[in-house]
Design a protein around this motif. Structure first.
Motif, mmCIF file in Angstrom:
data_model
loop_
_atom_site.group_PDB
_atom_site.id
_atom_site.type_symbol
_atom_site.label_atom_id
_atom_site.label_comp_id
_atom_site.label_asym_id
_atom_site.label_seq_id
_atom_site.Cartn_x
_atom_site.Cartn_y
_atom_site.Cartn_z
ATOM 1 N N ASN A 87 -6.657 11.507 -19.997
ATOM 2 C CA ASN A 87 -7.963 11.136 -19.626
ATOM 3 C C ASN A 87 -7.873 9.563 -19.241
ATOM 4 O OD1 ASN A 87 -7.536 10.199 -22.118
ATOM 5 N ND2 ASN A 87 -9.460 10.967 -22.865
ATOM 6 N N LYS A 88 -6.900 8.954 -19.567
ATOM 7 C CA LYS A 88 -6.509 7.667 -19.222
ATOM 8 C C LYS A 88 -5.656 7.472 -18.056
ATOM 9 C CE LYS A 88 -6.897 5.839 -23.877
ATOM 10 N NZ LYS A 88 -6.374 5.256 -24.924
ATOM 11 N N GLY A 89 -5.403 8.406 -17.341
ATOM 12 C CA GLY A 89 -4.570 8.645 -16.116
ATOM 13 C C GLY A 89 -2.868 8.492 -16.209
ATOM 14 N N ASN A 90 -2.527 8.476 -17.613
ATOM 15 C CA ASN A 90 -1.225 8.471 -17.909
ATOM 16 C C ASN A 90 -0.478 9.772 -17.728
ATOM 17 O OD1 ASN A 90 -1.449 5.707 -18.704
ATOM 18 N ND2 ASN A 90 -2.053 6.436 -20.794
ATOM 19 N N HIS A 91 0.695 9.845 -17.048
ATOM 20 C CA HIS A 91 1.419 10.922 -16.832
ATOM 21 C C HIS A 91 2.342 11.535 -18.153
ATOM 22 C CE1 HIS A 91 0.211 10.201 -12.883
ATOM 23 N NE2 HIS A 91 0.497 11.590 -12.627
ATOM 24 N N ASN A 92 2.347 12.680 -18.766
ATOM 25 C CA ASN A 92 3.092 12.742 -19.828
ATOM 26 C C ASN A 92 3.918 14.087 -19.511
ATOM 27 O OD1 ASN A 92 2.127 10.823 -21.638
ATOM 28 N ND2 ASN A 92 0.110 11.872 -21.440
ATOM 29 N N ILE A 93 4.909 14.113 -20.218
ATOM 30 C CA ILE A 93 6.008 15.463 -20.174
ATOM 31 C C ILE A 93 6.566 15.340 -21.459
ATOM 32 C CG2 ILE A 93 7.799 14.290 -19.041
ATOM 33 C CD1 ILE A 93 8.274 16.798 -17.544
ATOM 34 N N LYS A 94 6.752 16.750 -22.065
ATOM 35 C CA LYS A 94 7.266 16.618 -23.560
ATOM 36 C C LYS A 94 8.300 17.670 -23.410
ATOM 37 C CE LYS A 94 2.860 15.951 -25.357
ATOM 38 N NZ LYS A 94 1.707 16.173 -26.399
ATOM 39 N N VAL A 95 9.697 17.321 -24.262
ATOM 40 C CA VAL A 95 10.600 18.171 -24.562
ATOM 41 C C VAL A 95 10.196 18.542 -25.815
ATOM 42 C CG1 VAL A 95 13.164 18.613 -24.824
ATOM 43 C CG2 VAL A 95 12.072 17.352 -23.005
ATOM 44 N N GLY A 96 10.288 19.849 -26.114
ATOM 45 C CA GLY A 96 9.864 20.406 -27.274
ATOM 46 C C GLY A 96 9.925 21.901 -27.527
ATOM 47 N N PHE A 97 9.250 22.555 -28.403
ATOM 48 C CA PHE A 97 9.353 23.952 -28.676
ATOM 49 C C PHE A 97 8.137 24.646 -28.571
ATOM 50 C CE2 PHE A 97 12.293 21.915 -31.562
ATOM 51 C CZ PHE A 97 13.383 22.433 -31.292
ATOM 52 N N ASP A 133 0.881 -1.151 0.062
ATOM 53 C CA ASP A 133 -0.070 -0.130 -0.028
ATOM 54 C C ASP A 133 0.967 1.276 -0.068
ATOM 55 O OD1 ASP A 133 -2.508 1.332 0.141
ATOM 56 O OD2 ASP A 133 -1.970 1.852 2.331
ATOM 57 N N ALA A 134 1.915 1.301 0.760
ATOM 58 C CA ALA A 134 2.908 2.367 1.154
ATOM 59 C C ALA A 134 3.467 2.648 -0.579
ATOM 60 C CB ALA A 134 3.984 2.226 1.960
ATOM 61 N N ALA A 135 4.063 1.439 -1.149
ATOM 62 C CA ALA A 135 4.698 1.637 -2.425
ATOM 63 C C ALA A 135 3.709 2.317 -3.446
ATOM 64 C CB ALA A 135 5.138 0.252 -2.823
ATOM 65 N N SER A 136 2.691 1.716 -3.376
ATOM 66 C CA SER A 136 1.497 2.176 -4.497
ATOM 67 C C SER A 136 1.496 3.656 -4.155
ATOM 68 C CB SER A 136 0.090 1.604 -4.079
ATOM 69 O OG SER A 136 -0.940 2.049 -4.981
ATOM 70 N N ARG A 137 1.168 4.105 -2.888
ATOM 71 C CA ARG A 137 1.158 5.650 -2.819
ATOM 72 C C ARG A 137 2.337 6.535 -3.409
ATOM 73 N NH1 ARG A 137 -0.935 3.869 2.324
ATOM 74 N NH2 ARG A 137 0.888 4.318 3.294
ATOM 75 N N VAL A 138 3.506 5.668 -3.017
ATOM 76 C CA VAL A 138 4.735 6.574 -3.703
ATOM 77 C C VAL A 138 4.767 6.546 -4.962
ATOM 78 C CG1 VAL A 138 7.279 5.974 -3.993
ATOM 79 C CG2 VAL A 138 6.278 5.909 -1.555
ATOM 80 N N LEU A 139 4.352 5.496 -5.583
ATOM 81 C CA LEU A 139 4.292 5.368 -7.247
ATOM 82 C C LEU A 139 3.347 6.544 -7.823
ATOM 83 C CD1 LEU A 139 4.299 1.579 -7.895
ATOM 84 C CD2 LEU A 139 6.169 3.102 -8.317
ATOM 85 N N GLU A 140 2.331 6.826 -7.011
ATOM 86 C CA GLU A 140 1.163 7.779 -7.454
ATOM 87 C C GLU A 140 1.753 9.174 -7.621
ATOM 88 O OE1 GLU A 140 -2.205 7.037 -5.566
ATOM 89 O OE2 GLU A 140 -2.465 5.185 -6.164
ATOM 90 N N THR A 141 2.542 9.469 -6.491
ATOM 91 C CA THR A 141 2.902 10.711 -5.953
ATOM 92 C C THR A 141 4.451 11.195 -6.598
ATOM 93 O OG1 THR A 141 4.230 10.233 -3.895
ATOM 94 C CG2 THR A 141 1.750 10.967 -3.798
ATOM 95 N N SER A 142 4.874 10.119 -6.997
ATOM 96 C CA SER A 142 6.412 10.335 -7.693
ATOM 97 C C SER A 142 6.486 10.479 -9.227
ATOM 98 C CB SER A 142 7.368 9.248 -7.205
ATOM 99 O OG SER A 142 7.164 8.009 -7.688
ATOM 100 N N ALA A 143 5.334 10.198 -9.786
ATOM 101 C CA ALA A 143 5.415 10.303 -11.251
ATOM 102 C C ALA A 143 6.032 11.442 -11.685
ATOM 103 C CB ALA A 143 4.031 10.157 -11.957
ATOM 104 N N ASP A 144 5.663 12.460 -11.529
ATOM 105 C CA ASP A 144 6.227 13.609 -11.745
ATOM 106 C C ASP A 144 7.786 14.109 -11.661
ATOM 107 O OD1 ASP A 144 3.312 14.380 -11.882
ATOM 108 O OD2 ASP A 144 3.522 16.179 -10.964
ATOM 109 N N GLU A 145 8.233 13.477 -10.627
ATOM 110 C CA GLU A 145 9.601 13.704 -10.334
ATOM 111 C C GLU A 145 10.394 12.714 -11.245
ATOM 112 O OE1 GLU A 145 12.478 12.435 -6.342
ATOM 113 O OE2 GLU A 145 10.409 13.229 -6.096
#
Length: 145
Positions: free
Chosen positions: A77-87, A17-29
């Motif tokens: 909308n599917k809950g996937n976290h995305n980040i882009k390097v671009g212009f 349960d703790a690992a699940s919470r960490v995964l949810e909160t650490s996606a951005d980092e």
């Protein structure tokens, strides 16, 4: 009829349960750790491509290089976290930076290709994955046993 009942120790369930919470909160980092590898390499490759293999002196205004950056992390909308390097769009004259980058990457009839995106992808693929793995591992180790 056979019946099986599996009981897991409470400590194991709590650590999951703790690992699940960490995964949810650490996606951005974790994603930002990957872009920290990609963006500087892309900037260096673009800098090297500007003015290279031209018949006439470069007419670079610096707008394309200034527009290079990283977005914030967004969740689709599917809950996937995305980040882009671009212009960032658009240039002062109204043309799209993506169009200018495409001309650099692939060339045109009167201008040779000066790829910087494909080399960036090949140069940073492993490094970005390793940086993201390291960031995720560090976060998971904070949870403890």
């Amino acid at each position: 009829m056979a019946r099986v009942q599996i009981r897991l120790p409470n400590a194991f369930i709590d650590s999951l349960d703790a690992a699940s919470r960490v995964l949810e909160t650490s996606a951005d980092e974790v994603l930002e750790a990957g872009t920290a590898v990609v963006e500087p390499r892309m900037r260096a490759n673009l800098t090297g491509a500007i003015g290279r293999a031209t018949k006439n002196p470069s007419r670079s205004t610096g707008q394309l290089l200034a527009a290079l950056g990283t977005t914030s992390v967004k969740v689709n909308n599917k809950g996937n976290h995305n980040i882009k390097v671009g212009f960032a769009e658009n240039r002062r004259d109204g043309r799209a930076n993506a169009l200018i980058a495409n001309v650099f990457e692939h060339g045109r009839s009167d201008q040779p290709a000066r790829p910087f995106l494909a080399p960036t992808r090949s140069q940073t693929h492993r490094g970005a994955i390793e940086a993201m793995k390291a960031a995720l591992t560090a976060r998971i180790e904070q949870v403890g046993p």
